[in-house]
Design a protein around this motif. Structure first.
Motif, short mmCIF file in Angstrom:
data_model
loop_
_atom_site.label_atom_id
_atom_site.label_comp_id
_atom_site.label_asym_id
_atom_site.label_seq_id
_atom_site.Cartn_x
_atom_site.Cartn_y
_atom_site.Cartn_z
N GLU A 15 0.90 -1.19 -0.04
CA GLU A 15 -0.03 -0.08 0.15
C GLU A 15 0.91 1.19 -0.04
OE1 GLU A 15 -3.65 1.96 2.78
OE2 GLU A 15 -2.97 -0.22 3.07
N SER A 16 0.47 2.20 -0.93
CA SER A 16 1.39 3.56 -0.84
C SER A 16 1.19 4.19 0.55
CB SER A 16 0.96 4.33 -2.13
OG SER A 16 -0.33 4.75 -2.20
N ALA A 17 2.03 5.16 0.81
CA ALA A 17 2.28 5.88 2.12
C ALA A 17 1.17 6.69 2.13
CB ALA A 17 3.35 6.15 2.45
N ASP A 18 0.40 7.45 1.00
CA ASP A 18 -0.16 8.76 1.00
C ASP A 18 -1.63 8.03 0.70
OD1 ASP A 18 0.25 7.99 -1.53
OD2 ASP A 18 0.92 10.02 -2.18
N GLY A 19 -2.09 7.05 0.77
CA GLY A 19 -3.48 6.54 0.56
C GLY A 19 -3.74 6.18 -0.84
N GLY A 20 -2.64 6.23 -1.78
CA GLY A 20 -2.84 5.93 -3.13
C GLY A 20 -3.23 4.40 -3.45
N GLY A 21 -3.43 3.71 -2.38
CA GLY A 21 -3.92 2.16 -2.96
C GLY A 21 -2.71 1.37 -2.87
N VAL A 22 -3.15 -0.07 -3.12
CA VAL A 22 -2.13 -0.91 -3.48
C VAL A 22 -1.69 -1.04 -4.85
CG1 VAL A 22 -1.60 -3.52 -3.43
CG2 VAL A 22 -3.24 -2.40 -1.79
N LEU A 23 -0.19 -0.82 -4.63
CA LEU A 23 0.67 -0.85 -5.86
C LEU A 23 0.95 -1.98 -6.46
CD1 LEU A 23 3.01 2.03 -5.41
CD2 LEU A 23 1.06 2.20 -6.75
N PRO A 24 0.85 -2.49 -7.67
CA PRO A 24 0.93 -3.76 -8.16
C PRO A 24 2.60 -3.87 -8.34
CG PRO A 24 0.32 -2.42 -10.07
CD PRO A 24 0.07 -1.82 -8.89
N PRO A 25 3.04 -5.05 -8.40
CA PRO A 25 4.41 -5.46 -8.71
C PRO A 25 4.96 -4.60 -9.73
CG PRO A 25 3.45 -7.61 -8.26
CD PRO A 25 2.48 -6.59 -8.48
N THR A 26 4.26 -4.31 -10.73
CA THR A 26 4.71 -3.67 -12.25
C THR A 26 5.09 -2.32 -11.72
OG1 THR A 26 3.17 -5.19 -13.53
CG2 THR A 26 4.25 -3.11 -14.57
N ALA A 27 4.24 -1.59 -10.90
CA ALA A 27 4.61 -0.40 -10.54
C ALA A 27 5.79 -0.29 -9.76
CB ALA A 27 3.41 0.10 -9.66
N TRP A 28 6.05 -1.03 -8.82
CA TRP A 28 7.35 -1.11 -8.02
C TRP A 28 8.47 -1.42 -9.19
CZ3 TRP A 28 7.08 1.38 -4.09
CH2 TRP A 28 5.75 1.05 -3.06
N ALA A 29 8.33 -2.38 -10.05
CA ALA A 29 9.46 -2.67 -11.11
C ALA A 29 9.87 -1.56 -12.23
CB ALA A 29 9.00 -3.95 -11.95
N VAL A 30 8.80 -0.56 -12.31
CA VAL A 30 9.03 0.52 -13.17
C VAL A 30 9.72 1.58 -12.28
CG1 VAL A 30 7.87 2.35 -14.28
CG2 VAL A 30 7.03 0.09 -14.76
N LEU A 31 9.17 2.01 -10.99
CA LEU A 31 9.89 2.59 -10.32
C LEU A 31 11.33 2.28 -9.92
CD1 LEU A 31 9.07 5.42 -8.63
CD2 LEU A 31 8.74 3.71 -6.92
N GLY A 32 11.51 0.93 -9.66
CA GLY A 32 12.91 0.34 -9.59
C GLY A 32 13.78 0.52 -10.66
N LEU A 33 13.22 0.57 -11.82
CA LEU A 33 13.95 0.85 -13.05
C LEU A 33 14.33 2.42 -13.29
CD1 LEU A 33 11.80 -0.75 -15.93
CD2 LEU A 33 14.50 -1.24 -15.20
N LEU A 34 13.47 3.31 -12.44
CA LEU A 34 13.93 4.88 -12.26
C LEU A 34 14.80 5.21 -11.31
CD1 LEU A 34 10.06 6.34 -12.84
CD2 LEU A 34 12.20 6.45 -14.42
N SER A 35 15.24 4.20 -10.49
CA SER A 35 15.84 4.55 -9.31
C SER A 35 17.22 4.36 -9.58
CB SER A 35 15.62 3.37 -8.03
OG SER A 35 16.40 2.02 -8.62
N PHE A 36 17.64 4.20 -10.71
CA PHE A 36 19.22 4.09 -11.21
C PHE A 36 19.33 5.54 -11.81
CE2 PHE A 36 17.78 -0.39 -11.31
CZ PHE A 36 19.07 -0.93 -10.21
N PRO A 37 20.88 5.82 -11.74
CA PRO A 37 21.02 7.26 -12.34
C PRO A 37 20.68 7.80 -13.63
CG PRO A 37 22.97 6.28 -11.51
CD PRO A 37 22.07 4.98 -11.63
N GLY A 38 20.11 8.83 -13.68
CA GLY A 38 19.54 9.53 -14.90
C GLY A 38 18.07 9.42 -15.15
N GLU A 39 17.53 10.33 -16.09
CA GLU A 39 16.32 10.22 -16.66
C GLU A 39 16.22 9.30 -17.67
OE1 GLU A 39 14.79 14.96 -15.63
OE2 GLU A 39 15.64 14.39 -17.55
N ARG A 40 14.92 8.84 -17.79
CA ARG A 40 14.69 7.85 -19.08
C ARG A 40 12.98 8.04 -19.40
NH1 ARG A 40 18.21 5.77 -15.82
NH2 ARG A 40 19.96 4.52 -16.75
N THR A 41 13.05 7.87 -20.77
CA THR A 41 11.77 8.07 -21.55
C THR A 41 11.04 6.36 -21.11
OG1 THR A 41 12.46 7.00 -23.50
CG2 THR A 41 12.48 9.58 -23.13
N GLY A 42 9.72 6.52 -21.34
CA GLY A 42 9.14 5.08 -21.39
C GLY A 42 9.70 4.24 -22.28
N TYR A 43 10.31 4.35 -23.54
CA TYR A 43 10.76 3.62 -24.25
C TYR A 43 12.14 3.11 -24.08
CZ TYR A 43 13.36 1.91 -28.66
OH TYR A 43 14.09 1.36 -29.57
#
Length: 242
Positions: A15-43
């Motif tokens: 569950e997200s901390a600000d009441g945003g509901g339960v995040l699925p594993p895909t959301a955490w995976a995408v956020l994990g991809l963003l956790s590495f250095p730099g900005e990235r497009t969806g592609y």
């Protein structure tokens, strides 16, 4: 910002901390991809997922990635910016926020039970039904699987070569090294399966496991020899004991 644990955590959701509901594993995976250095497009995120995540978890479809990016941005876990007029094509690049990094760290560190690995092996399902398939076709399927696995093994090694020596990618290297060993093992297992199929085609069978040397059971009176038949269904009815 901390994230609250939820009973769905065993399935990889939190569950997200600000009441945003339960995040699925895909959301955490995408956020994990963003956790590495730099900005990235969806592609670019899709390309990175194909070059890393898919070898040990799975790679989200591009439509899933963009859907999760919108969700993460709405929660304040990610931010985006559009490219300027100097770019030949308009792009939107995404980056993780401090709130997003804290939430991701809470998800990655929460709980002791991450859940068992899930194995779904389409080839093994067809081998299991091999009595309905021509022997030559089974060999073709296994040989094709070996070739495909060797191709994936090359891709993993190429990915390892690209991140070699980069401190920021040290933990992805650990996951990719595991993927390399798994694929090497998969090739060996498939080659052994070809040998097993050859035995069956030659009219042979497989030896049953050897019984322990001391098979008598003492009950306090006379020793009782175990039955020669396995428990459950007779062997002629089922390959597995009851």
């Amino acid at each position: 910002m901390a994230a609250r644990r939820n009973t769905s955590q065993q399935q990889g959701s939190l569950e997200s901390a600000d009441g945003g509901g339960v995040l699925p594993p895909t959301a955490w995976a995408v956020l994990g991809l963003l956790s590495f250095p730099g900005e990235r497009t969806g592609y670019e995120l899709k390309k990175w997922a194909d070059a890393s995540l898919r070898f040990f978890y799975w790679s989200p479809a591009i439509s899933q990635i963009y859907a999760e990016l919108r969700r993460l941005e709405a929660l304040g876990y990610a931010t985006s910016r559009r490219s300027g007029p100097e770019e030949p094509r308009t792009k939107r690049a995404y980056a993780i926020t401090d709130e997003g990094r804290a939430a991701l760290a809470g998800w990655a560190d929460a709980g002791r039970d991450v859940g068992p690995p899930v194995l779904k092996h389409p080839l093994l399902l067809r081998i299991w039904l091999g009595h309905l398939t021509a022997p030559g076709r089974l060999r073709e399927l296994v040989a094709g699987h070996i070739e495909q696995t060797r191709g994936e093994l090359k891709e993993v090694r190429d990915a390892l070569a690209r991140v070699d020596g980069a401190q920021a990618w040290s933990h992805p290297q650990v996951a990719l090294r595991w993927s390399e060993r798994r694929l090497e093992s998969e090739v060996g297992l498939a080659e052994a399966m070809l040998d097993d199929l050859a035995v069956l085609e030659a009219g042979g069978g497989f030896e049953a496991p050897h019984a322990p040397r001391n098979t008598s059971v003492t009950t306090g009176a006379e020793p009782v020899e175990p039955s020669a038949e396995p428990p459950g269904q007779p062997v002629e009815d089922s390959p597995t004991p009851g």
